[in-house]
Design a protein around this motif. Sequence first.
Motif, short mmCIF file in Angstrom:
data_model
loop_
_atom_site.label_atom_id
_atom_site.label_comp_id
_atom_site.label_asym_id
_atom_site.label_seq_id
_atom_site.Cartn_x
_atom_site.Cartn_y
_atom_site.Cartn_z
N UNK A 170 0.75 -1.30 0.07
CA UNK A 170 -0.07 0.02 0.05
C UNK A 170 0.93 1.25 -0.04
N UNK A 171 1.86 1.33 0.70
CA UNK A 171 2.59 2.39 1.01
C UNK A 171 4.13 2.33 0.47
N UNK A 172 4.52 1.15 -0.14
CA UNK A 172 6.00 1.04 -0.69
C UNK A 172 6.75 1.21 0.47
N UNK A 173 6.34 0.80 1.79
CA UNK A 173 7.06 0.82 3.06
C UNK A 173 8.37 -0.42 2.98
N UNK A 174 9.34 0.19 3.86
CA UNK A 174 10.42 -0.57 3.75
C UNK A 174 10.10 -1.82 4.90
#
Length: 429
Positions: A170-174
């Motif tokens: 969803x957020x391209x989070x790490x």
Amino acid sequence: MAKTYRIGLLGLGTVGAGVAGILGDPMARHPLFGCVELYRVGVRSLEKKRAIVMDERLMTTDLEALVADPTVDVIVEVMGGLEPARTLILGAIAQGKHIVTANKALLARHGVEIFQAAQERGVYVMLEAAVCGGIPVIQSLKQSLGANRIVGLMGIVNGTTNYILSRMTREGAEFGTVLLAAQEMGYAEADPTADVDGYDAADKMAILASLAFGEQVALEAVYREGIRGVTRADIAYAAELGFGIKLLGIAQRQGSALRVRVHPTLVPHCHPLAAVQGVTNAVQIVGDPIGEVVFSGPGAGGGATASAVVADVLNVVAALEVAPQRVNPLMEFPYSKVAIVAPMSETVTAFYVRLVAADRPGVIGEIGVTFGRHGVSLEAIIQKNILPNGEAEIVAITQQVQEAAMQAALADLRQVQSLGAIASVFRLL
Ligand code: NAP
Ligand code: HSE
């Protein structure tokens, strides 16, 4: 109801604090709470700051004495780990105490020993909280779906990894940042590699499959891969192709054998499991004659897990009120025999493969030929990104193929250095 049932709680961490919270706040809950007393709480350290304020007189670090206390009726084990949890549970059973546990790691490894001891002693071992947090899947398999012959079940059985994959999508989070958040929220295991590398999901699938099929599925027989290899690039390419990536547990009956596996899976966007986000778990069970049933809900966290633990306590108390000397067979964990689990090499699925190869004419054809040598047909093969070093990312989707043939093709591809490197390999649902 005359008797008060005394609960000995082992552990006051994320789940234990949730259990103590519910037991300490019985208003507007079931009347059976009126005969349940949180009698002692066993922890490692009396000095530790806790999420819940407890009466100091209840607290102890002497867990052996707590388990041996003849006035305790039910031991709730939410301390985790294999030892001393196993010894304490077996000790409690030997003394005729009933057990409620959330410890899937322990049950997946020592369940046979524990359930056998409980059966011989005529006590309950309840485990709703061990699989899928707050979702009532264990009781459903034991009771509500009891008339069915279970054909298969699959689902998202680990909240931490679904939370990580959801936020990466969803957020391209790490990966690392989201894992830390999952730990802070109390979703992850004490050692989060159990979540990330699929061990926790494998433990749960061994338990679920054993219960669903009535045959003991050894943990070692469960094929397992975790989510460490899932990159943001894979998530993006999978999304372009119409898939989400989920860590799925899958158990199927095939003839006299079972197939039980846990691995990252490309799930079509239109499939109900693709829509399951965050810490939510979901399990789809197929039975004869019921057809398909789906359970979903919060799969981890103190409140959700404590909900399942305390419901088990109430079930035990209710059963003891009705028949103190006899065990309700629908609340036991029945194994008829040891399951034959087919080797992973025989499983048939389609695959997603991402390769990093030289950006030169003919590469895609050579990759196709190499797959073809092993009988692996390609559904699609597309050149994607050109990387800064001039190499190209190539994504292939195979048709359905036997695992053994696919692994042979991948081994062959790895030998042909001019074709570059295999970056990721995932199975499709
Ligand atoms: P946790 O937060 O680490 O809490 C563990 C508790 O057990 C702590 O209070 C700890 O005491 C106590 N403890 C551990 N080892 C002990 C020992 N040797 N002697 C005395 N006390 C000991 O763990 P959790 O997240 O609540 O998980 C507990 C169990 O529930 C595990 O089996 C886990 O797999 C399972 N579970 C967890 C979740 C979840 O969402 N967290 C969901 C489903 C199932 P101190 O506080 O003094 O250190
Ligand atoms: N660590 C586990 C999970 C807790 O994330 O699913 C619930 O069993």
